[in-house]
Design an enzyme around this catalytic site. Structure first.
Site, PDB file in Angstrom:
ATOM      1  N   TYR A 205      -7.923  19.294   2.323  1.00  0.00           N
ATOM      2  CA  TYR A 205      -7.239  19.075   0.912  1.00  0.00           C
ATOM      3  C   TYR A 205      -8.529  17.692   0.194  1.00  0.00           C
ATOM      4  CZ  TYR A 205      -3.950  16.593  -1.860  1.00  0.00           C
ATOM      5  OH  TYR A 205      -3.089  16.075  -2.508  1.00  0.00           O
TER       6      TYR A 205
ATOM      7  N   GLN B 114      -2.093   9.126   5.273  1.00  0.00           N
ATOM      8  CA  GLN B 114      -0.907   8.662   6.532  1.00  0.00           C
ATOM      9  C   GLN B 114      -1.202   6.533   5.820  1.00  0.00           C
ATOM     10  OE1 GLN B 114      -3.670   8.648  10.105  1.00  0.00           O
ATOM     11  NE2 GLN B 114      -2.528  10.511  10.861  1.00  0.00           N
ATOM     12  N   THR B 115      -0.974   6.909   4.120  1.00  0.00           N
ATOM     13  CA  THR B 115      -1.073   5.393   3.631  1.00  0.00           C
ATOM     14  C   THR B 115      -0.511   5.091   2.855  1.00  0.00           C
ATOM     15  OG1 THR B 115      -3.262   4.374   4.747  1.00  0.00           O
ATOM     16  CG2 THR B 115      -2.006   3.385   2.772  1.00  0.00           C
TER      17      THR B 115
ATOM     18  N   ASP C 206      -0.483  19.518  -1.662  1.00  0.00           N
ATOM     19  CA  ASP C 206       0.040  18.501  -0.510  1.00  0.00           C
ATOM     20  C   ASP C 206       1.845  18.041  -0.726  1.00  0.00           C
ATOM     21  OD1 ASP C 206       1.389  17.399  -3.545  1.00  0.00           O
ATOM     22  OD2 ASP C 206       0.859  15.517  -3.710  1.00  0.00           O
TER      23      ASP C 206
ATOM     24  N   CYS D 117      17.662  17.704 -10.485  1.00  0.00           N
ATOM     25  CA  CYS D 117      18.475  19.212 -11.211  1.00  0.00           C
ATOM     26  C   CYS D 117      18.922  19.244 -11.696  1.00  0.00           C
ATOM     27  CB  CYS D 117      18.906  19.812  -9.924  1.00  0.00           C
ATOM     28  SG  CYS D 117      18.074  20.066  -8.502  1.00  0.00           S
TER      29      CYS D 117
ATOM     30  N   GLU E  24      -8.376   9.224  -2.502  1.00  0.00           N
ATOM     31  CA  GLU E  24      -7.647  10.528  -0.714  1.00  0.00           C
ATOM     32  C   GLU E  24      -7.685  10.145  -0.109  1.00  0.00           C
ATOM     33  OE1 GLU E  24      -6.209  13.092  -1.726  1.00  0.00           O
ATOM     34  OE2 GLU E  24      -6.063  12.551  -3.781  1.00  0.00           O
TER      35      GLU E  24
ATOM     36  N   LEU F 266      -5.174  -1.686   5.565  1.00  0.00           N
ATOM     37  CA  LEU F 266      -5.400   0.001   5.761  1.00  0.00           C
ATOM     38  C   LEU F 266      -4.793   0.683   6.983  1.00  0.00           C
ATOM     39  CD1 LEU F 266      -7.226   1.005   2.519  1.00  0.00           C
ATOM     40  CD2 LEU F 266      -5.272   1.116   2.799  1.00  0.00           C
ATOM     41  N   GLY F 267      -5.066  -0.171   7.941  1.00  0.00           N
ATOM     42  CA  GLY F 267      -5.512   0.927   9.194  1.00  0.00           C
ATOM     43  C   GLY F 267      -5.972   1.724   9.092  1.00  0.00           C
ATOM     44  N   TYR F 268      -6.413   2.407  10.303  1.00  0.00           N
ATOM     45  CA  TYR F 268      -7.010   3.804  10.976  1.00  0.00           C
ATOM     46  C   TYR F 268      -8.260   3.661  10.349  1.00  0.00           C
ATOM     47  CZ  TYR F 268      -2.111   5.548  10.948  1.00  0.00           C
ATOM     48  OH  TYR F 268      -0.558   6.112  11.558  1.00  0.00           O
TER      49      TYR F 268
END
Length: 193
Positions: free
Chosen positions: A93, A15-16, A111, A172, A10, A53-55
């Site tokens: 979350y 943001q990935t 989500d 659909c 998680e 992965l950053g952040y």
């Protein structure tokens, strides 16, 4: 369904894109198999494993939370919303995901995929991140939650939104929920959310 692995996935997924997370997750849990390993690792070791992965605040919070878990919870990830949300980097979350998927406890997960699915099912023409739209989503999620199998239910909803009730060109014609979908009936599927 190890709560530790749910937590790591998680945090990596914030943001990935999930396709990128997959490439990092298995090497991470091999290198850091549990809370104790994350708590004891050096910042350099963690940053190297996280590289790409950053952040990086996410990995710093992951380690700080792991250290708190070691100190205050004997190395066991807590199984309450209050205790989880008190940990660095864990919001509502993520806590609900750990509780639902990791512990199979009845917490709804909303989500982006579930948000879109519910907005279409109820044909909600309101902003969904706050106010009345958010309250409607939360009420739907709570009312529809399968309390006997919350883990399977939440994962199924997220997958359904990802694979059938997609943002563009939803399937659909093959959707088993089509007859009860208010947006489908109103012709507003492309407008929701």
């Amino acid at each position: 369904y190890d709560p530790y692995q749910v937590w790591v996935s998680e945090i990596m997924g914030q943001q990935t894109q999930m396709s990128r997370v997959t490439a990092y997750f298995l090497p991470w849990v091999e290198r850091f198999p549990d809370v104790a390993a994350v708590a004891a690792a050096s910042e350099q070791q963690l940053n190297k494993a996280w590289e790409g992965l950053g952040y990086y605040s996410r990995v710093r919070n992951l380690q700080r939370a792991a250290q708190v878990i070691m100190e205050n919870h004997g190395g066991t990830i807590p199984a309450t919303m209050t205790e989880l949300m008190a940990l660095p980097g864990i919001g509502a979350y993520t806590a609900a995901a750990i509780l639902s998927i990791g512990f199979n406890l009845p917490y709804p997960l909303i989500d982006a995929n579930v948000e879109r699915l519910f907005a279409r099912l109820a044909d909600i023409d309101l902003p969904l991140k706050q106010g009345q739209g958010r309250r409607l989503l939360l009420a739907m999620a709570e009312a529809l939650l399968d309390r006997g199998q919350p883990r399977d239910y939440n994962q199924a909803l997220m997958e359904f939104g990802a694979l059938v009730c997609t943002p563009k060109n939803p399937d659909c014609p093959c959707c088993p929920l089509r007859s009860g979908c208010q947006a489908h009936g109103a012709g507003t599927v492309a407008l929701r959310p």
